[in-house]
Design a protein around this motif. Structure first.
Motif, mmCIF file in Angstrom:
data_model
loop_
_atom_site.group_PDB
_atom_site.id
_atom_site.type_symbol
_atom_site.label_atom_id
_atom_site.label_comp_id
_atom_site.label_asym_id
_atom_site.label_seq_id
_atom_site.Cartn_x
_atom_site.Cartn_y
_atom_site.Cartn_z
ATOM 1 N N VAL A 2 -0.886 12.138 -5.252
ATOM 2 C CA VAL A 2 -1.003 10.624 -4.768
ATOM 3 C C VAL A 2 -2.208 10.017 -5.024
ATOM 4 N N PHE A 4 -5.527 8.203 -4.345
ATOM 5 C CA PHE A 4 -6.350 8.238 -3.226
ATOM 6 C C PHE A 4 -6.368 6.931 -2.500
ATOM 7 N N ASN A 9 -1.328 6.844 1.577
ATOM 8 C CA ASN A 9 -2.356 7.955 1.477
ATOM 9 C C ASN A 9 -3.116 7.859 2.868
ATOM 10 N N CYS A 11 -5.376 9.419 4.423
ATOM 11 C CA CYS A 11 -6.732 9.873 4.409
ATOM 12 C C CYS A 11 -7.592 8.794 3.585
ATOM 13 N N TYR A 121 -5.390 15.403 8.145
ATOM 14 C CA TYR A 121 -4.957 14.913 7.067
ATOM 15 C C TYR A 121 -4.485 15.979 6.071
ATOM 16 N N GLN A 124 -5.893 17.858 2.882
ATOM 17 C CA GLN A 124 -7.224 16.926 2.525
ATOM 18 C C GLN A 124 -8.239 17.539 3.280
#
Length: 1010
Positions: A2, A4, A9, A11, A121, A124
């Motif tokens: 995905v 960023f 998203n 995060c 997250y 991540q």
């Protein structure tokens, strides 16, 4: 994976929101830095004496009880403290919220890093985010923005001032009692660092790292960010860190040995000479190159399409040279007390052959070139598909026509039927028709093949002999070439131009070129059109703080855009102010010629005197100056309406605002200097100075009357609006001294950011010229030394019996300051009357109501004279005893009554003058107001007699609005006006006031209701 920055998203969106907020916080800090209340600096001795006990730095926290007990011991300090709180709590709250947002920002950043480490997250971590290009950039920006915030606070708001504001907010707000308050943490973060932005100030030890360490951030994260910067960025010696805030690395890196050693390798004399010489040669070669490109008609569409890389390289070289020279020659980048820095600066200036005018000219030409190139490219981009389809259609039709020619059906000179060529040309037409705009890569490749095929068919089939066929083939190849050029018009070129042309580093440095810009405009007013491109180039700096705010769709977008756009528009106004200033300079010469040199031509004139009245040289000079004014006007009006950021700049409005600003500056200064009186002068300077001031104001008025037709403005309207604003603002500032809650400049309806009314330091107890005028009138009509004769409207000196002044004084004030001035004087006198009454009641409260013996005398007197309407038994004894026992009351009472009476007489004279001038100058308005006033009073009286009849409701503003008009027209009786006086008292003082009234009435005197 995905994206960023995708909305889903979490995060990426979290760090994007943090960075967006960081840019908004910096804008707010910069905005607030212009509104720091001067009193918190405690620079003036008067401020130190007055507010020294109520404004404290962080030493307050060592013993708050000690400071508070000092205030409680003195009621006057408590009163001053309360007044100070009322006047400053709003701006203190705004500053505190900004400081709090800085602390919240770093706390949120630390929490985000913790969440990354704890796996909040999914998939991540800090490492994976730093591997992503957008993630890496955002994390670096987040840390960088925090550093910028702290540096901006330290540079724009001195440490001691911050501490004083935070302590004041702590004392005045409820924040300290709130459980979730983080005031302590904010104070720890923003306590004074010892840094001073003043030139020559010493750098504090371990600064700024100790400042940055006040809220600890993960060392792992910081080392990773530094690693990213070390691998991706190349530094110059002088860099811009944010919106024109520059840093000289040689000075900034002085305490760090490794960094200093690395930098010294690049700062040896030979290297500086090589760099400076390279940019000197660059400027020399680029100037003629850009000027050639700017020649009328040179930048055509085909030239641009064929030379995109060359043009972009030229643009890049110009911007690089301008950036290096502007940064490395900026005064703000070098500490004048640092010998090594001075030497480097001198070497850079000498070796680069630095000439600010040449550099400015290159900036001007580059901005113009960039603007033209962008506008043409935008237009080509907008028309790209339409033109591409048009070229495709033309090429296809040409091939179909050739196919018909070789079919033998369509006659063409000396062309034989050829079925193979007929079929081939038809196929080529179909191939051209099949080209797809959406698939630009495939279409471009196929177009090149088609061009090659057309070249080959002309050679192999020996078609050169037929000129018409050759022409058809050449036209088709031309259309195909145009299709390739058009398909290569891409938005990436505009993005490259935007990045290359960034001028954010010059957001502050550009001010050093203001004088050069203004000189250029003075010499050639049409230079404004070129400057427009430079201002638009500077507007590109707004992209830096707005990019992240826009990406996250933050509501801060509008306020941040307005702040930076407003700053830039203010700079545009500052540069272009030279036009109205130059116009006024010429205008002053015109007025001088008209008043002193040119004689007024009579209605009847002898022909032998015609030559004397002609005065050709003087009239030629007036015509020449008038033409110069019209040329200046034409110059600014040639600058088209321009969108600077989000603010639309209208050149006509700019001109009008500039003229207003120049007028306000001159009129305010003339009033300030012209109305300063010497209280010891005999006779008074009042009348001579008023006459002189009236002549000056008449000169300004006549100049506006003269200029309005040549610059297309409403001169009388501007004159009345600005003069009324100046007078009303000065009255407001003068009345501030009588108010508990002051009206600050940013709250005033009369003060303006674009057309500011100047504030001058006071020369006596008065704050402004209107106060000096009022106090001079009160001085010369002092009832202790003068006697007022009502029948003659004249004041006489009681000792010499000579006339001091008369009602002509108010006619002079009307001639000098107009209706606004007289109205302002009346308003100021009202405040003074209220103050006198307050002072008397305060004396009454302190000296009388607290004295039990005097209160008992009054009670005895009250019982002796009751009932009031009856006859007092043994009156002479009662009154003589009462007077004898209350001697200490009457001097204060008499003085207050005399002062109030004096001011009421002056107000009556002002009302008479206003009413007379209104009837004389505008009889219809006077009659209309008088009739409306009478009808309203009649209706109100009828309502009180019969409550069923209508009366204006509370939300109806008619009575308040009509009052302003009636006062301006002098349709009022000051003696019938009621003033409410509030005095804090634990005693009921009403009976005492009644006793005073009874006492006066008993002697046959009548109190006037005030």
């Amino acid at each position: 994976m995905v994206d960023f920055l995708a909305e889903n998203n979490l995060c990426g969106q979290a760090i994007l929101r943090i960075v967006s907020r960081g840019n908004a916080i910096i804008a707010e800090l910069l905005r607030l830095s212009e509104f720091i209340p001067a009193v918190f600096r405690l620079k003036d001795k008067s401020d130190q004496q007055k507010y020294g006990d109520i404004i404290c730095d962080f030493s307050y926290f060592k013993g708050p009880e000690y400071y508070e007990s000092k205030l409680e011991a003195k009621p006057e300090l408590q009163d001053l403290d309360e007044e100070f709180r009322e006047n400053n709590i709003e701006i203190l709250t705004r500053f505190y919220l900004a400081f709090e947002s800085v602390h919240k920002y770093v706390v949120d950043l630390i929490r985000y890093l913790d969440d990354l480490n704890e796996g909040v997250y999914i998939q991540q971590t800090l490492e994976t985010v730093l591997l992503n290009e957008d993630g890496k950039q955002l994390l670096c920006e987040a840390l960088y923005l925090y550093g910028v915030m702290l540096l901006v606070i330290d540079q724009k708001m001195e440490g001691e001032v911050r501490e004083r504001m935070l302590v004041s907010y702590y004392r005045y707000s409820a924040a300290r009692s709130s459980a979730d308050s983080n005031l302590d943490d904010i104070c720890k973060l923003l306590r004074s660092t010892g840094y001073s932005s003043h030139p020559g100030a010493k750098r504090p030890p371990n600064y700024p790292e100790s400042y940055f360490q006040r809220v600890p951030i993960s060392p792992t994260f910081i080392s990773m960010v530094i690693g990213r910067l070390r691998s991706d960025d190349i530094y110059n010696q002088v860099i811009s860190i944010y919106m024109g805030i520059t840093v000289n690395l040689m000075e900034a890196w002085e305490p760090y040995k490794a960094a200093k050693t690395a930098l010294n390798y690049t700062l040896d004399t030979a290297n500086i000479k090589e760099q400076a010489g390279r940019y000197a040669a660059s400027v020399e070669s680029l100037r003629p190159q850009v000027q050639q490109l700017l020649k009328e008609g040179f930048l055509r569409e085909e030239i641009i399409l064929d030379n995109i890389p060359k043009l972009l390289n030229c643009l890049r070289d110009c911007n690089v040279a301008i950036r290096w020279l502007m940064l490395h020659t900026a005064e703000s980048a070098y500490d004048p007390n640092n010998k090594r820095l001075r030497q480097i600066k001198d070497q850079v200036i000498n070796d680069s052959k630095y000439n600010p005018k040449i550099l400015f000219q290159l900036l001007l030409d580059t901005a113009q070139f960039e603007f033209i190139l962008k506008e043409m490219f935008k237009q080509m981009l907008a028309e790209k598909q339409l033109k591409w389809e048009s070229y495709k259609k033309e090429g296809s039709e040409r091939m179909m026509e050739l196919a018909e020619v070789f079919s033998g059906v369509k006659p063409l000179t000396r062309v034989e039927k050829n079925e193979n060529l007929q079929a081939w040309f038809r196929e080529i037409s179909k191939q051209i028709e099949s080209l797809n705009y959406e698939d630009s890569t495939a279409a471009g490749r196929k177009t090149v093949q088609l061009i090659q095929a057309l070249v080959e068919v002309q050679e192999f089939h020996q078609l050169e002999s037929n000129l018409q066929v050759c022409q058809f083939l050449a036209d088709t190849r031309k259309f195909l070439h145009q299709m390739i050029r058009t398909i290569n018009i891409k938005e990436e070129v505009l993005i490259t131009m935007q990045i290359v042309g960034d001028l954010s580093y010059a957001w502050q440095i550009i001010d050093s070129f203001t004088s050069i810009m203004q000189e250029s405009i003075r010499a050639n007013p049409f230079m404004v059109t070129k400057l427009r491109a430079t201002f638009l180039k500077l507007a590109s700096a707004l992209d830096l703080p707005l990019l992240r705010i826009n990406q996250v769709n933050s509501p801060d977008l509008l306020s941040v855009s307005q702040f930076y756009s407003g700053e830039l528009v203010a700079y545009v106004r500052k540069v272009l102010q030279i036009i109205p200033e130059s116009m006024f300079t010429s205008l002053a010469k015109i007025i001088k010629l008209q008043i002193h040199d040119i004689m007024e031509v009579p209605t009847r004139l002898d022909k032998d005197k015609l030559k004397d009245y002609a005065q050709l040289s003087a009239r030629y000079e007036v015509a020449k100056l008038t033409h110069a004014i019209s040329v200046f006007t034409e110059g600014i009006l040639m600058m088209k309406t321009t969108l600077v950021g989000i603010i639309k700049v209208d050149p006509k409005q700019l001109l009008e605002d500039g003229i207003r600003k120049a007028l306000v500056k001159r009129v305010a200064y003339a009033l300030h200097k012209g109305l300063i009186f010497n209280p010891k002068a005999k006779p008074s300077e009042l009348m001579p100075k008023l006459k002189e001031m009236a002549a000056t104001m008449d000169g300004f008025y006549r100049s506006f009357e003269y200029i309005q037709d040549y610059v297309s403005i409403y001169g009388l309207k501007i004159w009345q609006e600005e003069v009324s604003r100046i007078i009303n603002y000065n009255v407001e500032q003068e009345c501030n001294s009588f108010l508990r809650t002051k009206i600050q400049d940013w709250q005033s309806v009369y003060q303006s950011t674009h057309i500011p009314i100047p504030k001058y330091p006071s020369v006596d107890e008065s704050a402004t010229f209107i106060g000096r005028l009022c106090r001079e009138i009160l001085r010369i009509t002092d009832p202790k030394t003068t006697c007022y004769i009502d029948q003659l409207n004249t004041w006489y000196d009681m000792r010499t019996h000579q006339e001091v002044t008369n009602n002509r004084l108010f006619s002079e004030i009307q001639d000098t300051l107009g209706t606004f001035g007289l109205n302002g004087l009346d308003r100021l006198l009202c405040f003074m009357i209220v103050k006198e009454l307050q002072n008397f009641l305060t004396v009454l409260q302190k000296n009388i109501l607290k004295d039990k013996a005097v209160v008992d005398i009054f009670k005895a007197l009250l019982s002796a004279v009751n009932p009031v309407k009856g006859i007092v038994a043994n009156a002479s004894k009662v009154y003589v005893n009462a007077v004898a026992k209350t001697q200490k009351i009457w001097p204060a009472y008499l003085e207050a009554i005399m002062k109030v009476g004096q001011m009421q007489i002056l107000r009556q004279q002002i009302a008479n003058e206003l009413n007379y001038s209104c009837k004389f100058d505008s009889k219809h308005l006077a009659a209309a107001l008088d009739n409306l006033n009478k009808s309203l009073l009649s209706d109100i009286e009828a309502h009180y007699q019969d409550p069923s009849l209508p009366y204006p409701k509370e939300d109806n503003t008619l009575l308040y609005e009509i009052t302003a008009y009636l006062e301006a027209a002098g349709i009022q009786n000051p003696l019938n006006k009621v003033s409410r006086v509030y005095v804090k008292s634990s005693f009921d003082i009403i009976p005492v006031i009644i006793l005073l009234d009874v006492f006066v009435q008993s002697f046959g005197k009548k109190m006037t209701q005030v």
